[in-house]
Design a protein around this motif. Structure first.
Motif, PDB file in Angstrom:
ATOM      1  N   UNK A  25      72.857  32.217  -6.531  1.00  0.00           N
ATOM      2  CA  UNK A  25      73.906  31.320  -7.053  1.00  0.00           C
ATOM      3  C   UNK A  25      73.353  29.948  -7.403  1.00  0.00           C
ATOM      4  N   UNK A  26      72.321  29.530  -6.666  1.00  0.00           N
ATOM      5  CA  UNK A  26      71.780  28.186  -6.852  1.00  0.00           C
ATOM      6  C   UNK A  26      70.415  28.208  -7.545  1.00  0.00           C
ATOM      7  N   UNK A  27      70.162  29.303  -8.277  1.00  0.00           N
ATOM      8  CA  UNK A  27      68.920  29.449  -9.051  1.00  0.00           C
ATOM      9  C   UNK A  27      67.668  29.344  -8.191  1.00  0.00           C
ATOM     10  N   UNK A  28      67.770  29.838  -6.964  1.00  0.00           N
ATOM     11  CA  UNK A  28      66.618  29.818  -6.058  1.00  0.00           C
ATOM     12  C   UNK A  28      66.140  31.238  -5.721  1.00  0.00           C
ATOM     13  N   UNK A  29      66.448  32.183  -6.606  1.00  0.00           N
ATOM     14  CA  UNK A  29      65.933  33.548  -6.461  1.00  0.00           C
ATOM     15  C   UNK A  29      64.568  33.618  -7.144  1.00  0.00           C
ATOM     16  N   UNK A  30      63.659  32.781  -6.619  1.00  0.00           N
ATOM     17  CA  UNK A  30      62.336  32.590  -7.217  1.00  0.00           C
ATOM     18  C   UNK A  30      61.263  32.634  -6.129  1.00  0.00           C
ATOM     19  N   UNK A 119      64.167  22.752   6.310  1.00  0.00           N
ATOM     20  CA  UNK A 119      63.719  22.631   4.920  1.00  0.00           C
ATOM     21  C   UNK A 119      64.863  23.083   4.027  1.00  0.00           C
ATOM     22  N   UNK A 120      65.033  22.393   2.913  1.00  0.00           N
ATOM     23  CA  UNK A 120      66.075  22.793   1.965  1.00  0.00           C
ATOM     24  C   UNK A 120      65.622  22.416   0.560  1.00  0.00           C
ATOM     25  N   UNK A 121      66.540  22.455  -0.384  1.00  0.00           N
ATOM     26  CA  UNK A 121      66.208  22.198  -1.783  1.00  0.00           C
ATOM     27  C   UNK A 121      67.304  21.364  -2.432  1.00  0.00           C
ATOM     28  N   UNK A 122      66.900  20.565  -3.415  1.00  0.00           N
ATOM     29  CA  UNK A 122      67.849  19.722  -4.157  1.00  0.00           C
ATOM     30  C   UNK A 122      69.046  20.504  -4.684  1.00  0.00           C
ATOM     31  N   UNK A 123      68.856  21.765  -5.045  1.00  0.00           N
ATOM     32  CA  UNK A 123      69.949  22.574  -5.598  1.00  0.00           C
ATOM     33  C   UNK A 123      71.057  22.825  -4.582  1.00  0.00           C
ATOM     34  N   UNK A 124      70.760  22.658  -3.304  1.00  0.00           N
ATOM     35  CA  UNK A 124      71.716  22.985  -2.234  1.00  0.00           C
ATOM     36  C   UNK A 124      72.414  21.721  -1.739  1.00  0.00           C
ATOM     37  N   UNK A 125      73.110  21.042  -2.644  1.00  0.00           N
ATOM     38  CA  UNK A 125      73.725  19.745  -2.325  1.00  0.00           C
ATOM     39  C   UNK A 125      74.783  19.838  -1.235  1.00  0.00           C
ATOM     40  N   UNK A 126      75.563  20.900  -1.203  1.00  0.00           N
ATOM     41  CA  UNK A 126      76.593  21.028  -0.155  1.00  0.00           C
ATOM     42  C   UNK A 126      75.926  21.132   1.212  1.00  0.00           C
ATOM     43  N   UNK A 127      74.834  21.875   1.292  1.00  0.00           N
ATOM     44  CA  UNK A 127      74.108  22.000   2.565  1.00  0.00           C
ATOM     45  C   UNK A 127      73.520  20.654   2.969  1.00  0.00           C
ATOM     46  N   UNK A 128      72.909  19.960   2.037  1.00  0.00           N
ATOM     47  CA  UNK A 128      72.322  18.645   2.342  1.00  0.00           C
ATOM     48  C   UNK A 128      73.403  17.695   2.861  1.00  0.00           C
TER      49      UNK A 128
END
Length: 158
Positions: A25-30, A119-128
């Motif tokens: 969903x957050x384009x992190x299937x990479x 650890x997280x990613x910029x794409x996961x703003x709700x989590x941050x």
């Protein structure tokens, strides 16, 4: 309502699907994310000792609607890494993410850890947003990052 319980072998497929669905969903299937970790399909084999645990959250119907875990983070003394906090879309926005963090931090304390790292990613703003509201402070990227795509790093004193 819902309940927390330790992951079992029967939960492996549901948790792997939950993690992959969220990352996609957050384009992190990479590459460089847990999406491609071979062990993701067998989490119950990895977790469940003194250093690391994983818990699923199930609803009244016995469906897995979320999961969260921790593992020792070797590079930092007395530190556990908060791992794989994921919820189904239906469970998002309910405040359950905050409760999951409280729950896992208590398990970390019981295991003797003094610090929580994640650890997280910029794409996961709700989590941050949730991490920051729960008192996590952003830190520089540690040298020992396994998932190379992750680009935000946080810690909190337990």
């Amino acid at each position: 309502m819902y309940k927390f319980r330790e992951i079992t072998e029967d939960d492996n497929a549901a948790v792997a699907a939950l993690v992959r669905d969220n990352l996609k969903q957050f384009n992190l299937d990479i590459p460089g994310t847990v999406y491609f970790d071979a062990g993701l399909d067998h989490l119950s084999d990895y977790y469940g000792n003194d250093n690391r645990r994983y818990f699923v959250i199930e609803n009244d119907n016995g469906e897995v609607i979320g999961g969260i875990g921790y593992d020792r983070f070797e590079p930092l003394k007395d530190t556990a890494e908060l791992q794989k906090l994921y919820l189904t879309d239906a469970a998002k926005g309910s405040g359950l993410g905050y409760e999951m963090i409280d729950f896992i931090e208590e398990r970390m304390r019981e295991a003797g850890y003094k610090v929580s790292y994640l650890e997280t990613h910029d794409n996961l703003q709700a989590a941050i947003h949730i991490y920051e509201k729960k008192g996590y402070k952003e830190i520089e990227r540690p040298d020992a990052v396994v998932h190379s795509t992750m680009n935000r790093f946080f810690r909190k004193e337990l």
